[in-house]
Design a protein around this motif. Sequence first.
Motif, PDB file in Angstrom:
ATOM      1  N   GLU A  71      67.342  42.721  35.196  1.00 26.24           N
ATOM      2  CA  GLU A  71      67.208  41.418  34.560  1.00 26.24           C
ATOM      3  C   GLU A  71      65.793  40.858  34.614  1.00 26.24           C
ATOM      4  OE1 GLU A  71      70.007  38.828  36.398  1.00 26.24           O
ATOM      5  OE2 GLU A  71      71.768  39.904  35.643  1.00 26.24           O
ATOM      6  N   ASP A  72      64.914  41.447  35.406  1.00 28.16           N
ATOM      7  CA  ASP A  72      63.580  40.890  35.599  1.00 28.16           C
ATOM      8  C   ASP A  72      62.505  41.755  34.959  1.00 28.16           C
ATOM      9  OD1 ASP A  72      64.802  38.925  37.071  1.00 28.16           O
ATOM     10  OD2 ASP A  72      64.377  39.867  39.006  1.00 28.16           O
ATOM     11  N   VAL A  73      61.305  41.195  34.888  1.00 25.29           N
ATOM     12  CA  VAL A  73      60.118  41.932  34.465  1.00 25.29           C
ATOM     13  C   VAL A  73      59.008  41.673  35.472  1.00 25.29           C
ATOM     14  CG1 VAL A  73      60.675  41.890  32.006  1.00 25.29           C
ATOM     15  CG2 VAL A  73      59.337  40.025  32.999  1.00 25.29           C
ATOM     16  N   GLU A  74      58.064  42.605  35.508  1.00 31.93           N
ATOM     17  CA  GLU A  74      56.877  42.432  36.336  1.00 31.93           C
ATOM     18  C   GLU A  74      55.675  42.258  35.417  1.00 31.93           C
ATOM     19  OE1 GLU A  74      55.201  44.776  40.113  1.00 31.93           O
ATOM     20  OE2 GLU A  74      54.705  45.750  38.212  1.00 31.93           O
ATOM     21  N   ILE A  75      54.994  41.144  35.575  1.00 31.18           N
ATOM     22  CA  ILE A  75      53.782  40.871  34.809  1.00 31.18           C
ATOM     23  C   ILE A  75      52.583  41.154  35.702  1.00 31.18           C
ATOM     24  CG2 ILE A  75      52.476  39.117  33.561  1.00 31.18           C
ATOM     25  CD1 ILE A  75      55.122  37.634  33.108  1.00 31.18           C
ATOM     26  N   ALA A  76      51.677  41.998  35.217  1.00 38.19           N
ATOM     27  CA  ALA A  76      50.485  42.357  35.995  1.00 38.19           C
ATOM     28  C   ALA A  76      49.243  41.997  35.192  1.00 38.19           C
ATOM     29  CB  ALA A  76      50.489  43.840  36.332  1.00 38.19           C
ATOM     30  N   ALA A  77      48.437  41.083  35.723  1.00 40.15           N
ATOM     31  CA  ALA A  77      47.196  40.668  35.078  1.00 40.15           C
ATOM     32  C   ALA A  77      46.024  41.217  35.892  1.00 40.15           C
ATOM     33  CB  ALA A  77      47.124  39.155  34.982  1.00 40.15           C
ATOM     34  N   ALA A  78      45.292  42.154  35.312  1.00 42.37           N
ATOM     35  CA  ALA A  78      44.195  42.823  36.026  1.00 42.37           C
ATOM     36  C   ALA A  78      42.859  42.178  35.677  1.00 42.37           C
ATOM     37  CB  ALA A  78      44.166  44.305  35.674  1.00 42.37           C
ATOM     38  N   LEU A  79      42.048  41.969  36.714  1.00 42.83           N
ATOM     39  CA  LEU A  79      40.705  41.434  36.551  1.00 42.83           C
ATOM     40  C   LEU A  79      39.732  42.355  37.273  1.00 42.83           C
ATOM     41  CD1 LEU A  79      41.486  37.745  37.555  1.00 42.83           C
ATOM     42  CD2 LEU A  79      41.198  38.569  35.234  1.00 42.83           C
ATOM     43  N   ILE A  80      38.576  42.578  36.686  1.00 38.03           N
ATOM     44  CA  ILE A  80      37.514  43.284  37.405  1.00 38.03           C
ATOM     45  C   ILE A  80      36.372  42.295  37.592  1.00 38.03           C
ATOM     46  CG2 ILE A  80      35.781  45.092  37.280  1.00 38.03           C
ATOM     47  CD1 ILE A  80      37.711  46.867  35.909  1.00 38.03           C
ATOM     48  N   ALA A  81      36.104  41.947  38.838  1.00 33.45           N
ATOM     49  CA  ALA A  81      35.086  40.947  39.140  1.00 33.45           C
ATOM     50  C   ALA A  81      34.444  41.280  40.472  1.00 33.45           C
ATOM     51  CB  ALA A  81      35.696  39.548  39.184  1.00 33.45           C
ATOM     52  N   THR A  82      33.191  40.914  40.616  1.00 34.31           N
ATOM     53  CA  THR A  82      32.489  41.180  41.874  1.00 34.31           C
ATOM     54  C   THR A  82      32.816  40.138  42.926  1.00 34.31           C
ATOM     55  OG1 THR A  82      30.588  39.972  41.005  1.00 34.31           O
ATOM     56  CG2 THR A  82      30.614  42.356  40.704  1.00 34.31           C
ATOM     57  N   SER A  83      33.211  38.935  42.494  1.00 27.83           N
ATOM     58  CA  SER A  83      33.550  37.895  43.464  1.00 27.83           C
ATOM     59  C   SER A  83      34.557  36.933  42.866  1.00 27.83           C
ATOM     60  CB  SER A  83      32.296  37.122  43.891  1.00 27.83           C
ATOM     61  OG  SER A  83      31.723  36.457  42.789  1.00 27.83           O
ATOM     62  N   ILE A  84      35.598  36.647  43.646  1.00 29.73           N
ATOM     63  CA  ILE A  84      36.603  35.670  43.252  1.00 29.73           C
ATOM     64  C   ILE A  84      36.857  34.776  44.457  1.00 29.73           C
ATOM     65  CG2 ILE A  84      39.031  35.349  42.637  1.00 29.73           C
ATOM     66  CD1 ILE A  84      38.894  37.767  40.926  1.00 29.73           C
ATOM     67  N   ASP A  85      36.822  33.486  44.226  1.00 30.45           N
ATOM     68  CA  ASP A  85      36.992  32.520  45.308  1.00 30.45           C
ATOM     69  C   ASP A  85      38.415  32.615  45.858  1.00 30.45           C
ATOM     70  OD1 ASP A  85      37.277  30.194  46.896  1.00 30.45           O
ATOM     71  OD2 ASP A  85      35.641  29.251  45.771  1.00 30.45           O
ATOM     72  N   SER A  86      38.526  32.859  47.158  1.00 33.89           N
ATOM     73  CA  SER A  86      39.847  32.992  47.776  1.00 33.89           C
ATOM     74  C   SER A  86      40.645  31.694  47.684  1.00 33.89           C
ATOM     75  CB  SER A  86      39.700  33.411  49.240  1.00 33.89           C
ATOM     76  OG  SER A  86      38.969  32.445  49.972  1.00 33.89           O
ATOM     77  N   ILE A  87      39.963  30.558  47.683  1.00 39.51           N
ATOM     78  CA  ILE A  87      40.660  29.276  47.549  1.00 39.51           C
ATOM     79  C   ILE A  87      41.326  29.185  46.176  1.00 39.51           C
ATOM     80  CG2 ILE A  87      40.359  26.777  47.459  1.00 39.51           C
ATOM     81  CD1 ILE A  87      38.116  27.035  49.463  1.00 39.51           C
ATOM     82  N   HIS A  88      40.580  29.612  45.151  1.00 43.15           N
ATOM     83  CA  HIS A  88      41.151  29.619  43.806  1.00 43.15           C
ATOM     84  C   HIS A  88      42.342  30.566  43.736  1.00 43.15           C
ATOM     85  CE1 HIS A  88      37.044  28.294  41.935  1.00 43.15           C
ATOM     86  NE2 HIS A  88      37.647  27.327  42.626  1.00 43.15           N
ATOM     87  N   THR A  89      42.217  31.693  44.405  1.00 40.75           N
ATOM     88  CA  THR A  89      43.304  32.659  44.418  1.00 40.75           C
ATOM     89  C   THR A  89      44.579  32.042  44.965  1.00 40.75           C
ATOM     90  OG1 THR A  89      41.756  34.489  44.733  1.00 40.75           O
ATOM     91  CG2 THR A  89      44.062  34.893  45.297  1.00 40.75           C
TER      92      THR A  89
END
Length: 237
Positions: free
Chosen positions: A195-213
Amino acid sequence: MKFMENLHSDNFFDSFLSLTAAFILGSLIGFERQYRQRTAGLRTNVLVALGAAIFVDIAITLNGADGAVRVIAYVVSGIGFLGAGVIMREEGNIQGLNTAATLWCSAAVGAAAGADLIIEAFLAAGFILAANTLLRPIGHAIDRWPLDDDAEVLNVIYIICGRQFSKEVMDKLHELLALYNYPPQDVDVEPFGEEDVEIAAALIATSIDSIHTKEIIQLLNDMPEVRHAYWDKNSMA
């Protein structure tokens, strides 16, 4: 009567065989698209293949091979307008190109079937299915290769939600990523259980703010439609 003049058992059987082949092959291509919940799924691909086959078959009946060639040329150009309808641009990202290309190929399969090139139509459908299935993991692997000698980081947001809520959840995901200025490089939707699906959004970045995450994941998990959302981060040095 003109109707009686055109009513020949050979013509009827030839048309029936062509349209049957277009229906079967369009269904195979469309099933794979429907399974992956793409914009143009089972019925759209079947109708595109059937439409191309019908036009080409009529042209052959009325004007032979010359008529078929002219109609095929119009099919090739005309299907582009339909394909453009499934291409979307969101926050600088273009989505739907593969679906549009698949529709174009479905039309080619239908045209081949309509032109009585049944073997060629089956062969083309096989290559189309191979491109959409066998090449898929290869493409994802290439996307994850580092672009240079510097270390790259692959960041992926995973969301588990009910199948019926996938569009609403994806819209919210795109909204949040745009808000935090992290546009996705690739978004996949795969079946997850019955009944479910898995949505995967991939990003390639050198830095991502952990707070934003944490904020993005929290906002996603707060949605009643989302069963679970989390962030996976892997080094690609």
